[in-house]
Design a protein around this motif. Structure first.
Motif, PDB file in Angstrom:
ATOM      1  N   PRO A 159      51.461  41.863  39.261  1.00  0.00           N
ATOM      2  CA  PRO A 159      50.886  43.201  39.423  1.00  0.00           C
ATOM      3  C   PRO A 159      50.965  43.986  38.122  1.00  0.00           C
ATOM      4  O   PRO A 159      51.930  43.873  37.362  1.00  0.00           O
ATOM      5  CB  PRO A 159      51.752  43.840  40.506  1.00  0.00           C
ATOM      6  N   ALA A 160      49.911  44.770  37.896  1.00  0.00           N
ATOM      7  CA  ALA A 160      49.863  45.599  36.691  1.00  0.00           C
ATOM      8  C   ALA A 160      50.700  46.847  36.912  1.00  0.00           C
ATOM      9  O   ALA A 160      50.743  47.410  38.018  1.00  0.00           O
ATOM     10  CB  ALA A 160      48.430  45.979  36.370  1.00  0.00           C
ATOM     11  N   ASP A 161      51.390  47.268  35.828  1.00  0.00           N
ATOM     12  CA  ASP A 161      52.187  48.479  35.936  1.00  0.00           C
ATOM     13  C   ASP A 161      51.318  49.731  36.017  1.00  0.00           C
ATOM     14  O   ASP A 161      51.674  50.701  36.688  1.00  0.00           O
ATOM     15  CB  ASP A 161      53.127  48.573  34.722  1.00  0.00           C
ATOM     16  N   THR A 167      40.180  35.472  37.808  1.00  0.00           N
ATOM     17  CA  THR A 167      39.611  35.708  39.151  1.00  0.00           C
ATOM     18  C   THR A 167      40.687  35.702  40.222  1.00  0.00           C
ATOM     19  O   THR A 167      40.429  36.093  41.361  1.00  0.00           O
ATOM     20  CB  THR A 167      38.548  34.659  39.479  1.00  0.00           C
ATOM     21  N   GLY A 168      41.913  35.241  39.855  1.00  0.00           N
ATOM     22  CA  GLY A 168      43.004  35.336  40.822  1.00  0.00           C
ATOM     23  C   GLY A 168      43.292  36.758  41.215  1.00  0.00           C
ATOM     24  O   GLY A 168      43.893  37.014  42.267  1.00  0.00           O
ATOM     25  N   ALA A 169      42.876  37.715  40.416  1.00  0.00           N
ATOM     26  CA  ALA A 169      43.082  39.132  40.747  1.00  0.00           C
ATOM     27  C   ALA A 169      42.294  39.544  41.975  1.00  0.00           C
ATOM     28  O   ALA A 169      42.509  40.630  42.515  1.00  0.00           O
ATOM     29  CB  ALA A 169      42.688  39.996  39.557  1.00  0.00           C
ATOM     30  N   VAL A 199      40.538  43.847  37.889  1.00  0.00           N
ATOM     31  CA  VAL A 199      39.595  43.480  38.967  1.00  0.00           C
ATOM     32  C   VAL A 199      38.161  43.472  38.435  1.00  0.00           C
ATOM     33  O   VAL A 199      37.367  42.585  38.760  1.00  0.00           O
ATOM     34  CB  VAL A 199      39.732  44.447  40.155  1.00  0.00           C
ATOM     35  N   LEU A 200      37.846  44.463  37.597  1.00  0.00           N
ATOM     36  CA  LEU A 200      36.507  44.506  37.025  1.00  0.00           C
ATOM     37  C   LEU A 200      36.246  43.263  36.179  1.00  0.00           C
ATOM     38  O   LEU A 200      35.186  42.626  36.290  1.00  0.00           O
ATOM     39  CB  LEU A 200      36.350  45.771  36.184  1.00  0.00           C
ATOM     40  N   ARG A 201      37.221  42.899  35.308  1.00  0.00           N
ATOM     41  CA  ARG A 201      37.054  41.690  34.499  1.00  0.00           C
ATOM     42  C   ARG A 201      36.926  40.455  35.376  1.00  0.00           C
ATOM     43  O   ARG A 201      36.150  39.541  35.092  1.00  0.00           O
ATOM     44  CB  ARG A 201      38.258  41.534  33.558  1.00  0.00           C
ATOM     45  N   ALA A 202      37.711  40.427  36.497  1.00  0.00           N
ATOM     46  CA  ALA A 202      37.656  39.270  37.398  1.00  0.00           C
ATOM     47  C   ALA A 202      36.274  39.123  38.039  1.00  0.00           C
ATOM     48  O   ALA A 202      35.738  38.022  38.157  1.00  0.00           O
ATOM     49  CB  ALA A 202      38.730  39.402  38.469  1.00  0.00           C
ATOM     50  N   LEU A 203      35.717  40.219  38.466  1.00  0.00           N
ATOM     51  CA  LEU A 203      34.386  40.167  39.070  1.00  0.00           C
ATOM     52  C   LEU A 203      33.341  39.720  38.055  1.00  0.00           C
ATOM     53  O   LEU A 203      32.441  38.932  38.365  1.00  0.00           O
ATOM     54  CB  LEU A 203      34.024  41.528  39.648  1.00  0.00           C
ATOM     55  N   CYS A 204      33.443  40.225  36.828  1.00  0.00           N
ATOM     56  CA  CYS A 204      32.501  39.804  35.789  1.00  0.00           C
ATOM     57  C   CYS A 204      32.661  38.313  35.508  1.00  0.00           C
ATOM     58  O   CYS A 204      31.674  37.578  35.341  1.00  0.00           O
ATOM     59  CB  CYS A 204      32.736  40.599  34.514  1.00  0.00           C
ATOM     60  N   ALA A 205      33.931  37.841  35.461  1.00  0.00           N
ATOM     61  CA  ALA A 205      34.168  36.419  35.198  1.00  0.00           C
ATOM     62  C   ALA A 205      33.658  35.566  36.347  1.00  0.00           C
ATOM     63  O   ALA A 205      33.082  34.487  36.139  1.00  0.00           O
ATOM     64  CB  ALA A 205      35.665  36.190  34.973  1.00  0.00           C
ATOM     65  N   LEU A 206      33.884  36.025  37.593  1.00  0.00           N
ATOM     66  CA  LEU A 206      33.386  35.278  38.749  1.00  0.00           C
ATOM     67  C   LEU A 206      31.867  35.166  38.702  1.00  0.00           C
ATOM     68  O   LEU A 206      31.294  34.096  38.948  1.00  0.00           O
ATOM     69  CB  LEU A 206      33.833  35.973  40.040  1.00  0.00           C
TER      70      LEU A 206
END
Length: 996
Positions: free
Chosen positions: A160-162, A140-142, A171-178
């Motif tokens: 940062p991702a390359d 979620t730090g993303a 970001v999508l995974r972060a939102l799902c995790a949040l």
């Protein structure tokens, strides 16, 4: 219009209507986890309001709720709605983020600003809501870049991702995790038809693998493809394919029904209910969309009193908010689609593709593509091969959006196209299009044709309205005179208002008519005034003025006019003048060759003779031709039934009434239906068939207010029944006064019966002087006209009043006038009344025996009334006879009064029963009260309330006893109980506590 309306600033509070069962169903679904609830429906149908209620119920059970709303795309940012929803989770009293509800919401709210500033709703939310840092996983730090206000709560941002795609996926995974870290929570995301691609991807992922404690509520507009072009069904921007263990409920929210729209309107207006007719019109205007219903009623309440009465009320104002949303949706349409929508707005009614294309000026394929675009935006609806607006106000808004110079062009195309259609020509629609195109001559021509069609079909009311419209259209002189004559002919069988006589007078005043049309229109105008407008003598004079013109062109029409004004009435000319006019009509009759005119003269001759009580009337009835029109049959037999009722021929009255009903049932003539119905009510009252008659009369009183004589007869029956069956003397007298003031000419019923009832009220209250005053005006009419055959109801109580007022000489003169007036007349009811009057006089003059004695006269009078099927009058004679015997101390008085009571009870004449019982008590006779009286506890009984009301007006106990036909002691008891129950100590305080 299937478009999202703007958020109203101050919505009217109203309970959720028509959705309770759905709420009860969806609540348990959200109680099971994981779960997904999908709610679809068009804009304005109440999706947001339903979600708000659902979330409120969920919060009340202790479960936090999160809410987000997708915005119509402007400069969208990825996941724009989702931060709004995901931030406000914290152990606060209300864990939900305040949000701007969609336009179909119907509840108070504080909208959040939506501006180009990124994440403005999020920034506002973070000022008071904090997530739990310990529950946030490292990914979620993303979100630190998207949610800078949570920087101190979120884990450190990953490097940062390359690859940009990898960054977006993180970001999508972060939102799902949040979302998963929030635990047991309900997330609502609304208006998914506007979801951007990133938001759609997030929801797709959540639905495919939902957190175990998540309840998800999604809403979308149905039948509208989202801008992503990836419709997953029911307006969702992704396919709804949750795992098998997920509880799913998909519900489509339909517009309100007519009944539900009425319930909602009643709630908004603060009323218990609204009339069914108003609910139907409201549903037509709004399509049953709660948002539009609310906006319409708010607009109405801001400008004027909302008309919730019967037909004829104005159309509602077009709310500015509804106009704005319609115009906004039109702007999204391509040019051809806007042209087709304009054509639909001009046509008004549902239209097929070829008609819309012809009016829009497009080929068939272009029209179909344009309709597809309009359907996509929800601007129109399809049904049964036609296309139309969802509701009338949407059509009005679209019509107003059509440029003013373009409207006549479209209307002209519509008119010309409709005239080329197969099937029955829509004459009214064509006329309206020509009118809007500015072509008045063509409009009038089609209006006249529509009226002709209605008249040919027997629909007099519609024909009358269309002829009036044609006259208002500014026709040429020739057309105007022709239409006016048609209007005059058909309006006789319609229940018209004052506009028809006014229109005919205007045509007559132009003096462009020849003597034939002028005379006929004047004749028919007089008939309208006589029958429907309450202008008695004016009507007779109008018809008399028509005779010279008619004689110049048609002996038959002149004879018809003379026969019409030969029909007598209490407010008309003396009977002798009517006889002279009838003789003149009879003199012309051999010269009448036209069969229809000859039939009309013979019908009016029979009616006039019957109303005069002429013994030759029944021969005149036998002379009536068999082949008369249905309208003429209904009219003449209803007239003859009324005459037979007044004269006292019950069998003839039934036969005539049956034939009148048979004629009316085969013809759509509102005036004749009202005529036969009120005649039937008078027959029912006269013959003592009172069960259910009050309700019937009250309905007629509301229905026939536009026809004075019918309205007066309904008022009369209402007043008489309120008196005799309810004992409501004050209500009855008001109704009777209205009947007397309403009747136009009166052929022997209203004036005499109303006066007789008022006289009885005064006599029961021991006010003989006032009783005499009550009868003087009607006696003047009887003496002036010589219509003694109609005095059967009036004469006996008038004689009683004169005797009790010490004016015996006047009573004798009145009886002599009656006897002379009905000599050689066929008037059985008047002869029974004469017997009654002589019995009353003989009793007052002193005891006599033999055939001419009082007892013999009373017995003969009672038998005469019974033979005429007049139970009330027969009982009244027995009552008077019994009271005379009791007063003289003679045998048989008690028995006669009990016979009268039994007869009154048979017809539910409660007031008269009470009067008889009081008479028994006053002469020392004890009456036994029936057991089982209704108890009222601490509430006033109807009788106590009546006594209390009169006491509050300052009447003494003795005056109240006279007014209500009670004993003085009974009144004392009622006053005492009323004071106790109302909690007051004096009569002057009763009024303030009594209420309406």
């Amino acid at each position: 219009m299937n478009a999202d309306p703007p958020i109203p600033p101050t919505p009217l509070p109203v309970a959720l209507t028509g959705r309770s069962a759905l709420l009860d169903e969806l609540g348990p679904v959200l109680g099971r986890r994981p779960s997904v609830v999908v709610i679809t429906g068009e804009a304005g149908v109440g999706k947001s309001r339903l979600v708000r209620e659902l979330l409120t119920r969920t919060r009340s059970s202790g479960t936090p709720t999160l809410a987000a709303r997708c915005r119509e795309p402007d400069a969208s940012l990825p996941y724009a709605p989702l931060p709004d929803a995901s931030l406000p989770y914290a152990p606060l009293p209300d864990a939900s983020l305040p949000y701007a509800p969609p336009p179909d919401a119907a509840f108070p709210y504080t909208p959040l600003p939506y501006a180009p500033i990124p994440y403005a709703p999020l920034i506002e939310a973070l000022s008071r809501c904090r997530p739990r840092p310990e529950d946030l996983p490292p990914v979620t730090g993303a979100l630190r870049g998207l949610l800078p206000e949570l920087a101190d709560l979120l884990p450190p941002a990953p490097p940062p991702a390359d690859d940009p795609l990898a960054g977006q996926h993180r970001v999508l995974r972060a939102l799902c995790a949040l979302t998963a870290s929030l635990g047991r929570v309900v997330l609502a995301v609304e208006d998914l038809q506007w979801a951007d691609g990133s938001t759609a991807s997030f929801l797709h992922a959540i639905v495919a693998d939902p957190p175990p404690e998540l309840g998800l509520v999604l809403t979308a507009r149905r039948h509208t493809l989202p801008h992503t072009g990836t419709d997953g069904g029911d307006g969702l921007p992704f396919p709804l394919r949750p795992p098998a263990h997920v509880v799913v409920a998909e519900r489509h929210l339909a517009p309100l029904s007519v009944a539900e729209a009425g319930v909602m309107a009643a709630g908004l207006l603060g009323a218990r209910a609204v009339p069914e007719e108003f609910a139907e019109r409201l549903h037509r205007w709004t399509g049953g969309l709660p948002y539009v219903v609310e906006e319409v009623l708010r607009e109405w309440s801001d400008s004027t009193e909302c008309p919730v009465g019967t037909a004829g009320q104005p159309e509602p104002p077009l709310p500015a908010s509804v106009r704005r949303v319609v115009v906004e949706r039109l702007r999204h349409l391509p040019s051809d689609a806007r042209r087709v929508v304009s054509a639909a707005a001009v046509l008004g009614d549902p239209a097929p593709v070829h008609l819309l294309g012809a009016v829009a000026g497009l080929a068939e394929q272009e029209t179909r593509r344009a309709l597809a675009a309009a359907l996509k935006e929800g601007v129109v609806r399809a049904g049964d091969g036609t296309y139309a607006f969802p509701y009338e106000l949407a059509r009005r808004a679209a019509y107003e959006a059509v440029a003013e110079p373009e409207r006549p062009v479209l209307h002209l195309r519509a008119a010309r196209t409709l005239t080329r259609c197969t099937g029955p020509l829509p004459l009214i629609r064509v006329a309206e299009h020509y009118r809007c195109a500015g072509l008045r001559t063509q409009a009038v021509r089609y209006l006249e044709a529509a009226a002709d069609r209605a008249a040919l079909g027997g629909d007099a009311g519609t024909a009358t309205d269309r002829y009036l419209d044609a006259l208002r259209g500014g026709p040429s002189a020739v057309v105007r005179d022709r239409v006016a004559l048609k209007l005059a002919r058909v309006a006789l069988n319609a229940r018209t208002g004052p506009q028809v006589p006014a229109a005919l007078r205007e045509v007559l005043d132009r003096s462009s008519l020849g003597p034939g049309p002028s005379g006929e229109i004047r004749l028919l105008l007089g008939l309208l005034l006589r029958n429907q407008s309450g202008s008695g003598l004016e009507a007779l004079e109008e018809i008399a003025r028509a005779v010279p013109d008619l004689l110049a062109v048609s002996t038959g029409q002149a004879a018809r006019a003379l026969a019409i004004i030969a029909i007598p009435s209490l407010k008309g000319w003396p009977v002798g003048e009517h006889r002279r006019l009838l003789a003149e009509a009879e003199r012309l009759l051999p010269q009448v060759d036209e069969e229809d005119l000859r039939s009309a003269v013979l019908a009016n001759r029979a009616t006039a003779l019957a109303l005069m009580g002429d013994p030759s009337a029944w021969d005149a009835v036998a002379d009536l031709p068999e082949a008369i029109t249905v309208e003429a049959a209904a009219r003449v037999h209803a007239n003859l039934a009324g005459a037979a009722i007044a004269l006292g021929h019950p069998e003839r009255a039934r036969a005539f009434q049956n034939r009148a009903w048979q004629a009316v049932r085969t013809n759509q003539a509102p005036y004749l239906e009202a005529f036969v119905e009120t005649t039937d009510m008078l027959a029912a009252f006269t013959s003592g068939r009172w069960a259910g008659l009050l309700e019937r009369a009250e309905h007629a009183e509301q229905q026939y207010q536009d026809v004075p004589d019918f309205h007066a007869e309904a008022l009369l029956v209402c007043g008489l029944l309120r008196l005799h069956t309810k004992g409501q003397t004050d209500v009855a007298r008001r109704l009777l006064d209205r009947a007397v003031g309403t009747t136009a000419l009166d052929t022997g019923i209203v004036l005499t019966s109303a006066a007789a009832a008022v006289v009885r009220v005064h006599l029961a209250a021991d006010r003989p002087a006032q009783a005499v005053q009550a009868v003087e005006g009607v006696l003047h009419h009887v003496r002036r006209t010589g219509a003694w055959v109609w005095a059967s109801a009036l004469a006996p109580p008038a004689v009683q009043a004169l005797i009790r007022d010490g004016r015996g000489g006047e009573a004798h003169r009145l009886v002599a006038e009656l006897a002379d007036g009905i000599a050689r007349r066929d008037a059985p009811a008047a002869r029974a009344a004469l017997l009654t009057c002589r019995a009353l006089l003989t009793a007052a003059d002193g005891p006599q025996t033999g055939a001419g004695g009082s007892d013999a006269l009373h017995a003969s009078a009672a038998d005469a009334w019974a033979a005429l099927e007049r139970p009330y009058e027969a009982a009244y004679v027995r009552e008077a006879w019994g009271l005379r015997l009791l007063a003289a101390g003679a045998a048989g008085g008690r028995t006669l009064l009990h016979e009268a009571i039994a007869a009154y009870q048979d017809i539910d004449a409660v007031w008269d029963v009470l009067r008889c019982q009081r008479g028994l008590r006053e002469h020392g006779q004890v009456t036994v009260r029936r057991p089982g009286a209704l108890g009222y506890g601490d509430h006033l009984s109807p009788r106590e309330r009546a006594v209390a009301r009169l006491a509050s007006l300052g009447l003494s106990n003795r005056e109240i006893a006279r007014e209500l036909v009670l004993s003085h002691r009974t009144v004392e008891h009622h006053v005492a109980r009323a004071l106790r129950k109302l909690g007051v100590s004096s009569r002057t305080e009763i009024g303030s506590q009594l209420g309406p």
